[in-house]
Each structure stands twice: as structure tokens, then as C-alpha cells.
Design an enzyme around this catalytic site. Structure first.
Site, PDB file in Angstrom:
ATOM      1  CG  HIS A   1      -1.966  -1.040   1.231  1.00 23.20           C
ATOM      2  ND1 HIS A   1      -2.858  -1.217   0.191  1.00 23.20           N
ATOM      3  CD2 HIS A   1      -2.269  -2.003   2.146  1.00 23.20           C
ATOM      4  CE1 HIS A   1      -3.660  -2.238   0.474  1.00 23.20           C
ATOM      5  NE2 HIS A   1      -3.320  -2.735   1.656  1.00 23.20           N
TER       6      HIS A   1
ATOM      7  CG  ASP B   1      -2.660  -8.640   0.426  1.00 22.19           C
ATOM      8  OD1 ASP B   1      -1.975  -8.980   1.404  1.00 22.19           O
ATOM      9  OD2 ASP B   1      -3.719  -7.960   0.539  1.00 22.19           O
TER      10      ASP B   1
ATOM     11  CG  HIS C   1      -6.513  -5.662   1.542  1.00 23.25           C
ATOM     12  ND1 HIS C   1      -5.979  -6.610   2.397  1.00 23.25           N
ATOM     13  CD2 HIS C   1      -7.698  -5.281   2.076  1.00 23.25           C
ATOM     14  CE1 HIS C   1      -6.809  -6.794   3.418  1.00 23.25           C
ATOM     15  NE2 HIS C   1      -7.863  -6.009   3.243  1.00 23.25           N
TER      16      HIS C   1
ATOM     17  CG  ASP D   1      -4.853 -10.382   3.011  1.00 20.72           C
ATOM     18  OD1 ASP D   1      -4.508 -10.854   1.915  1.00 20.72           O
ATOM     19  OD2 ASP D   1      -4.597  -9.206   3.355  1.00 20.72           O
TER      20      ASP D   1
HETATM   21  C1  6XA Z   1      -7.838  -1.374   6.665  1.00 19.62           C
HETATM   22  C2  6XA Z   1      -7.344  -2.687   6.189  1.00 19.62           C
HETATM   23  C3  6XA Z   1      -5.879  -2.692   5.908  1.00 19.62           C
HETATM   24  C4  6XA Z   1      -5.537  -3.872   5.070  1.00 19.62           C
HETATM   25  C5  6XA Z   1      -4.084  -4.118   5.008  1.00 19.62           C
HETATM   26  C6  6XA Z   1      -3.737  -5.267   4.152  1.00 19.62           C
HETATM   27  N1  6XA Z   1      -7.689  -1.176   8.038  1.00 19.62           N
HETATM   28  N2  6XA Z   1      -3.302  -5.020   2.942  1.00 19.62           N
HETATM   29  O1  6XA Z   1      -3.818  -6.423   4.460  1.00 19.62           O
HETATM   30  O2  6XA Z   1      -2.911  -5.948   2.102  1.00 19.62           O
HETATM   31 ZN    ZN Z   2      -4.106  -7.454   2.445  1.00 19.33          ZN
END
Ligand code: 6XA
Ligand code: ZN
Length: 343
Positions: A160, A196, A198, A285
Site C-alpha cells: 500500500h 494479497d 487487498h 488474507d
Molecule cells: C484497513 C485494512 C488494511 C488492510 C491491510 C492489508 N484497516 N493489505 O492487508 O494488504
Molecule cells: Zn491485504
């Protein structure tokens, strides 16, 4: 396959996290990396080695210099300003506000360099960020040195983080730094395959106008899933980068068959691109029991991912990203790696 791991990740601990309606203990916690390390050992994946220390030059090939210089100062500034507890931002320069003037207050500066409140600091955070960066570059060095693959057990994660911002538990974009490092060492083309749950908005932003790094991203539909503001299918790159960013947003409830169809398409595009090296942003995840995610992959699916990636037949660097079902995170992450090794 060798694993690169640093115990310094563990100092990034005890931080609080803002979720939709509460402030809660952080999901991104040290036990994640420890469960993975334990599984690497029990599965006898291969040696676990410590990272070599690197200066920050490789980080500044990807990130803005002022941003990288800021990160080690956050906790000292936070404490000097009289704050206690987790450092996190509360104001962000969105549309209609000026984003080009860094304020002088540390709490406001955190907002200046963030897109959300999800990249928090405690005393050991910078040392953990730096160790995660060292882990990624050390593992990249193994692949450059001729190993078929290596596993960078990075914590905190990176996908991110953009050129000048943090967020979503990420500070330095370890996969992007490794990609640029391979290019600087003579590679011509790199593919980053982000599995991932996200969307890797930072990785996309960093390489969006470039043809020398192909970015393939499989993730929850940003219309309803974090990080919300990037990751749609019509984001295909710009200028020289047109066609080299490929997004696969998928709905809540996506299971193996639909997810695997996206993976197959991504692998076909990757093969057509013919990169010198593949970097896998390895988040698990996507797992059915993940506490913050909505896909339905099961533990037996992860070795299948690894087997498919192995069939690409390319030198491969695995860089750890997300995954919060800590009891199973080791089984699933190492499952990808043993699948890659076809055992
Ligand atoms: C918002 C969720 C953050 C996701 C982080 C993550 N609080 N990114 O796993 O791949
Ligand atoms: Zn993630």
C-alpha cells in the site's frame, strides 16, 4: 528455498488501529511473522538467514527522498511533542485542500505522508520497517545470485506504500524496491504478481507510467473493499505504462474457481510479457477465515497457487504482505512456497 527473516520486526508491536467504528489492537501484529517462521522450520522449507544491512539508496529509487527521511523521525518527534501511545494521523490533504505544504506538527505531518490512519508508529516501528526493507533486498540478492527462488519474510508489509505516502500497515514498498533493484542490477523487465486480498495501490501508483515493471493485481473489488480509491479494472497504466497495469477486482465471497480463473489470466499475461524475474506480493488474507477479508480460499488452495507460479519457469522472489488469521497464516503462506517447490 531460503527464507530471509529479522527478529527486529517484533518491535513493531502493541499499536492501535482505527477500524470503522472503533479503535482496536492492531491486526498486523508480531505473531503473524512468528507463525510463518515456525512453519518454515517445521516444513523444512530451507535455511532461515538474517538480512544484510543496506543503506537507504535503494528505497530512494522508489520513494521520495523527504518521505524516506521522515520515517525514522516519526517516533522521536511524537515523543518530543509530549504524545504517548500509538502515533497516527487524523487529518489528510484531500481534494480542495493544499497537499504541497508540509505542516510543522508531527500529528499533521503524519497525515501529510499518509492516505489513511493505518500506518501507525510505536517505538520499534522504524527499526522494523528498516529490517523489512533489508529482508527484501537480501532475498532479492539471493535470486540475483542464481537461486531459483527466495522468501522475504517481510514485516511490516509494503504494497500500500506509494512513492510519497504510507497507509494500510505499509511504509516502504518492499516489492517495488526489490523490482527497481533488479532493474538497476541489469534486469530488463520485472513482473509483480500481487495475490494479497487487498489491491496494492502503492505498487500500482509507483509503476503506473512505466513499461519496465508489469503489475498484476488480484483483489477485492474496491467499490466495496479497502483501499477503495484504486484498483478498478479500467486502470490499465498511462503513457509508456499503458497496458502494463492489470487489475482483477473480484466480489465478496470469491472462492477458488473464480479466483483461479483470474490467476490463470494473470499468468498468461505475465508469460506474454516475458519478464526476467517475478516478484510475488504474497498475501494470504484471501483465506476463508481471515478476520478482515471476504474471499473464500481454503488451506489446500495455497499450494496450488505456488505450483502455478512455479510453472511460469522464472526466477521468483516471494515478498510477504498481508494475512491475519494467525493460526493458519504459516500453513497458508508456507503452503504457497512448498507448492512452488512441488512437495
Ligand atoms: C484497513 C485494512 C488494511 C488492510 C491491510 C492489508 N484497516 N493489505 O492487508 O494488504
Ligand atoms: Zn491485504
Amino acid at each position: 528455498m531460503k527464507t530471509v527473516y529479522s527478529p527486529l520486526h517484533a518491535g513493531h508491536a502493541g499499536q492501535m488501529e482505527l477500524v470503522t467504528s472503533a479503535i482496536v489492537p492492531g491486526f498486523e501484529k508480531p505473531s503473524r511473522a512468528e507463525f510463518i517462521r515456525a512453519r518454515v522450520e517445521s516444513e523444512k522449507l530451507g535455511p532461515i538467514i538474517r538480512p544484510l544491512e543496506h543503506d537507504l539508496a535503494a528505497a530512494k529509487r522508489i520513494h521520495k527522498s523527504d518521505y524516506i527521511d521522515f520515517l525514522p523521525t516519526v517516533w522521536p518527534q511524537w515523543v518530543a511533542s509530549g504524545h504517548e501511545g500509538t502515533a497516527m494521523p487524523f487529518t489528510w490533504p484531500t481534494r480542495g485542500l493544499r497537499g504541497d505544504v508540509p505542516p510543522k506538527r508531527i500529528d499533521a505531518l503524519l497525515g501529510y505522508y499518509s492516505f489513511d490512519a493505518g500506518a501507525t508508529f510505536v517505538e520499534g516501528t522504524w527499526a522494523a520497517i528498516k529490517s523489512s526493507y533489508d529482508v527484501a533486498l537480501t532475498a532479492a540478492g539471493l535470486v540475483k545470485g542464481g537461486e531459483r527462488s527466495a522468501f522475504a519474510l517481510c514485516r511490516p508489509p509494503g504494497h500500500h506504500a506509494g512513492a510519497g505516502f504510507m497507509g494500510g500497515y505499509c511504509y516502504v514498498n518492499n516489492a517495488a524496491v526489490a523490482a527497481q533493484w533488479f532493474l538497476d542490477q541489469g534486469a530488463k523487465r520485472i513482473s509483480i504478481l500481487d495475490v494479497d486480498y487487498h489491491h496494492g495501490n502503492g505498487t500500482q501508483e509507483i509503476f503506473y507510467d512505466r513499461a519496465d515493471v508489469q503489475v498484476l493485481n488480484l483483489h477485492g473489488d474496491p467499490m466495496v473493499e479497502y483501499p477503495f480509491f484504486l484498483g478498478h479494472a479500467d486502470e490499465r497504466g498511462t503513457g509508456a505504462g499503458e497496458g502494463f497495469n492489470i487489475n482483477y477486482p473480484m466480489p465478496f465471497g470469491t472462492g477458488w474457481d473464480a479466483w483461479n480463473a483470474s490467476l490463470e489470466d494473470a499468468c498468461a499475461r505475465l508469460t506474454a510479457y516475458a519478464p526476467d524475474i517475478v516478484i510475488v506480493s504474497l498475501g494470504v488474507d484471501t483465506f476463508e477465515k481471515d478476520p478482515i477479508s471476504q474471499f473464500k480460499l481454503t488451506s489446500p488452495d495455497y499450494p496450488k497457487i505456488g505450483r502455478r507460479i512455479a510453472r511460469l519457469g522464472l526466477p521468483t522472489l516471494f515478498v510477504m504482505e498481508g494475512g491475519y488469521a494467525v493460526e493458519e497464516i504459516g500453513i497458508n503462506a508456507v503452503g504457497v512456497l512448498t507448492g512452488f517447490e512441488d512437495r
